[in-house]
Design a protein around this motif. Structure first.
Motif, PDB file in Angstrom:
ATOM      1  N   MET A   1     -11.016  -0.486   2.862  1.00  0.00           N
ATOM      2  CA  MET A   1     -11.122  -0.525   1.400  1.00  0.00           C
ATOM      3  C   MET A   1     -12.526  -0.956   0.949  1.00  0.00           C
TER       4      MET A   1
ATOM      5  N   TYR B   1      -0.574  -5.370  15.563  1.00  0.00           N
ATOM      6  CA  TYR B   1      -1.458  -6.516  15.289  1.00  0.00           C
ATOM      7  C   TYR B   1      -1.132  -7.757  16.117  1.00  0.00           C
TER       8      TYR B   1
ATOM      9  N   VAL C   1       0.839  -1.201   0.000  1.00  0.00           N
ATOM     10  CA  VAL C   1       0.000   0.000   0.000  1.00  0.00           C
ATOM     11  C   VAL C   1       0.879   1.259   0.000  1.00  0.00           C
TER      12      VAL C   1
ATOM     13  N   LYS D   1      15.390  -0.684   1.620  1.00  0.00           N
ATOM     14  CA  LYS D   1      14.014  -0.228   1.345  1.00  0.00           C
ATOM     15  C   LYS D   1      14.009   1.271   1.045  1.00  0.00           C
TER      16      LYS D   1
ATOM     17  N   TYR E   1      13.361   4.247   9.914  1.00  0.00           N
ATOM     18  CA  TYR E   1      12.932   4.379  11.324  1.00  0.00           C
ATOM     19  C   TYR E   1      13.712   3.452  12.256  1.00  0.00           C
TER      20      TYR E   1
ATOM     21  N   ASN F   1       9.470  -8.194   3.495  1.00  0.00           N
ATOM     22  CA  ASN F   1       8.961  -8.025   2.117  1.00  0.00           C
ATOM     23  C   ASN F   1       9.216  -6.600   1.639  1.00  0.00           C
TER      24      ASN F   1
ATOM     25  N   ASN G   1       0.251   3.375   8.027  1.00  0.00           N
ATOM     26  CA  ASN G   1       0.100   1.928   7.853  1.00  0.00           C
ATOM     27  C   ASN G   1       0.558   1.147   9.065  1.00  0.00           C
TER      28      ASN G   1
HETATM   29  N1  LIG Z   1      -7.789  -0.004   5.607  1.00  0.00           N
HETATM   30  C1  LIG Z   1      -7.765  -0.921   4.660  1.00  0.00           C
HETATM   31  O1  LIG Z   1      -8.736  -1.198   3.972  1.00  0.00           O
HETATM   32  C2  LIG Z   1      -6.471  -1.639   4.396  1.00  0.00           C
HETATM   33  C3  LIG Z   1      -6.288  -2.389   3.233  1.00  0.00           C
HETATM   34  C4  LIG Z   1      -5.052  -2.978   3.000  1.00  0.00           C
HETATM   35  C5  LIG Z   1      -4.037  -2.847   3.940  1.00  0.00           C
HETATM   36  N2  LIG Z   1      -4.277  -2.141   5.076  1.00  0.00           N
HETATM   37  C6  LIG Z   1      -3.222  -1.943   6.064  1.00  0.00           C
HETATM   38  O2  LIG Z   1      -2.173  -1.255   5.426  1.00  0.00           O
HETATM   39  C7  LIG Z   1      -0.947  -1.605   6.060  1.00  0.00           C
HETATM   40  C8  LIG Z   1       0.047  -2.031   4.997  1.00  0.00           C
HETATM   41  O3  LIG Z   1      -0.429  -3.220   4.378  1.00  0.00           O
HETATM   42  P1  LIG Z   1       0.386  -3.860   3.160  1.00  0.00           P
HETATM   43  O4  LIG Z   1      -0.423  -4.946   2.618  1.00  0.00           O
HETATM   44  O5  LIG Z   1       0.841  -2.781   2.276  1.00  0.00           O
HETATM   45  O6  LIG Z   1       1.640  -4.519   3.927  1.00  0.00           O
HETATM   46  P2  LIG Z   1       3.158  -4.247   3.581  1.00  0.00           P
HETATM   47  O7  LIG Z   1       3.420  -2.818   3.921  1.00  0.00           O
HETATM   48  O8  LIG Z   1       3.453  -4.741   2.224  1.00  0.00           O
HETATM   49  O9  LIG Z   1       3.945  -5.190   4.574  1.00  0.00           O
HETATM   50  C9  LIG Z   1       4.048  -4.937   5.909  1.00  0.00           C
HETATM   51  C10 LIG Z   1       5.242  -4.003   6.249  1.00  0.00           C
HETATM   52  O10 LIG Z   1       4.961  -3.377   7.491  1.00  0.00           O
HETATM   53  C11 LIG Z   1       6.170  -3.007   8.097  1.00  0.00           C
HETATM   54  N3  LIG Z   1       6.144  -3.341   9.525  1.00  0.00           N
HETATM   55  C12 LIG Z   1       5.964  -4.549  10.077  1.00  0.00           C
HETATM   56  N4  LIG Z   1       6.027  -4.470  11.421  1.00  0.00           N
HETATM   57  C13 LIG Z   1       6.264  -3.150  11.706  1.00  0.00           C
HETATM   58  C14 LIG Z   1       6.432  -2.429  12.918  1.00  0.00           C
HETATM   59  N5  LIG Z   1       6.372  -3.038  14.100  1.00  0.00           N
HETATM   60  N6  LIG Z   1       6.640  -1.099  12.834  1.00  0.00           N
HETATM   61  C15 LIG Z   1       6.706  -0.473  11.653  1.00  0.00           C
HETATM   62  N7  LIG Z   1       6.556  -1.105  10.465  1.00  0.00           N
HETATM   63  C16 LIG Z   1       6.332  -2.436  10.503  1.00  0.00           C
HETATM   64  C17 LIG Z   1       7.288  -3.796   7.421  1.00  0.00           C
HETATM   65  O11 LIG Z   1       8.076  -2.867   6.677  1.00  0.00           O
HETATM   66  P3  LIG Z   1       9.399  -2.196   7.339  1.00  0.00           P
HETATM   67  O12 LIG Z   1      10.535  -3.094   6.975  1.00  0.00           O
HETATM   68  O13 LIG Z   1       9.432  -0.865   6.702  1.00  0.00           O
HETATM   69  O14 LIG Z   1       9.193  -2.182   8.825  1.00  0.00           O
HETATM   70  C18 LIG Z   1       6.549  -4.735   6.486  1.00  0.00           C
HETATM   71  O15 LIG Z   1       7.267  -4.998   5.307  1.00  0.00           O
HETATM   72  C19 LIG Z   1      -1.275  -2.672   7.088  1.00  0.00           C
HETATM   73  O16 LIG Z   1      -1.414  -2.067   8.346  1.00  0.00           O
HETATM   74  C20 LIG Z   1      -2.599  -3.208   6.619  1.00  0.00           C
HETATM   75  O17 LIG Z   1      -3.344  -3.781   7.655  1.00  0.00           O
HETATM   76  C21 LIG Z   1      -5.466  -1.542   5.313  1.00  0.00           C
END
Ligand SMILES: NC(=O)c1ccc[n+]([C@@H]2O[C@H](COP(=O)([O-])OP(=O)(O)OC[C@H]3O[C@@H](n4cnc5c(N)ncnc54)[C@H](OP(=O)(O)O)[C@@H]3O)[C@@H](O)[C@H]2O)c1
Length: 333
Positions: A277, A250, A159, A183, A199, A325, A222
């Protein structure tokens, strides 16, 4: 049909990070589609942070996955049998098909995808749920204006990477927050971000002050937790904070960390708005059409991080929470 369907079922509600015993890996006969249904041979399963929430008991925007049920997941694949006159064998479809090799689905509940226009994993990425999330979250909730400063966390993820690129297409200055130099380099070199903050290595407060001297107009969150709190301390007047997710929270085994700096909303006449979404399902096509146009004209980079083998699902899912990832995490079967 004689083929065997391998599936991951939810065995237990996880406490903290999901562990191997929270899953059961089973073999089942491949089901026959009934009237109006299709049988899909799944090619790619999407791994999403939201899956962690779907494993929890309790009220949310969607019911939890039941114990003993196939784990819910978006997926794409080929229709190999159909009793829906509108969906032909050989067509490709996507939808909530689950973590398994074959899925029977209502023909009306899947969407058609064209592997001739974009590779199948892109329909789980830029032309799928993450793309639509980034599109409406930024444009509808964030309402970017030319010249504004947009900060996005989880910036090198599915995202976040799209949010930053779409903000650039709208004339904004974009600062991405991500973990690690690789990254951050990807954001600057491949996605065209203006600045990045690692960060894990930098002082967030000092770096936000340096890169956002006039404050943050849109903060697209996010990750939640400390990063949200730090961003709140740097809001510009009438800033919009978009709450998309809070991946840092989470797997908490204690209470969610709330933002101590929320009074910054008051001082700056700012707003903080959450969204899902699925609020935008009736406008899904509009977003995908625009995203596909940007992709085709080279204005948008779609990055997928592809892992292999259904049996590796439990470990691969954890990559999201360990930051392993870059771009959209997808499992190829
Ligand atoms: N509201 C909605 O409808 C909706 C829809 C889709 C996704 N989302 C949310 O959007 C966010 C991103 O989703 P995505 O699918 O794009 O996942 P993503 O960003 O591709 O993957 C997760 C990334 O989050 C980071 N992360 C993990 N643990 C962390 C922590 N403790 N502190 C800071 N960063 C952390 C990591 O990157 P780093 O290496 O940079 O830490 C990881 O690569 C999620 O919170 C998801 O639940 C919401």
């Amino acid at each position: 049909m004689d083929a065997v369907n391998h599936q991951f079922l939810l065995a237990a509600r996880p406490v903290g990070l999901p562990k191997p015993s929270d899953w059961t890996y089973v073999e089942a006969p491949v089901a026959e589609p009934g009237d109006g249904e299709v049988l899909v041979k799944i090619a790619y399963v999407s791994l999403d942070p939201a899956m962690r929430g779907w494993m929890n008991e309790g009220r949310s925007y969607i019911p939890p996955v039941g114990i003993g049920e196939v784990m819910r997941a978006f997926a794409v694949g080929e229709v190999i049998a159909s009793k829906d006159p509108d969906v032909a064998v050989g067509e490709h479809v996507g939808g909530l098909l689950g973590v398994q090799e074959y899925a029977v689905a209502n023909g009306k509940g899947v969407f058609k995808v064209d592997p001739g226009l974009a590779p199948l994993p892109v329909y789980l990425s830029t032309l799928g749920m993450p793309g639509v999330t980034a599109y409406f979250g930024l444009l509808d909730i964030g309402r970017p204006k030319e010249g504004e400063t947009v900060v996005v966390s989880g910036a090198a993820g599915a995202v976040g990477g799209l949010v930053g690129q779409i903000a650039k297409l709208h004339g904004c200055r974009v600062v991405g927050i991500a973990g690690g130099p690789e990254k951050c380099g990807h954001l600057l070199e491949d996605l065209g971000f203006d600045a990045t903050i690692d960060y894990k290595a930098q002082d967030l407060d000092a770096a936000l002050g340096e890169h956002c001297p006039n404050g943050i107009d849109i903060y697209f969150d996010n990750v939640g937790g400390e990063i949200l709190d730090a961003a709140l301390a740097h809001l510009a007047r009438e800033a919009r904070v978009v709450i998309c997710g809070a991946i840092s929270q989470y797997n908490n085994t204690s209470a969610v960390q709330g933002p101590a700096n929320y009074l910054s909303l008051l001082v700056n006449h700012a707003s903080m708005t959450g969204f899902v979404m699925s609020d935008y399902l009736d406008r899904y096509g509009e977003a995908v059409q625009q995203l596909a146009g940007w992709l085709a004209s080279g204005k948008l980079v779609s990055r997928e991080d592809i892992a292999h083998g259904l049996e590796s699902f439990p470990e691969v899912l954890l990559r999201l929470f360990h930051g392993e990832n870059t771009g959209k995490l997808v499992l190829e079967l």
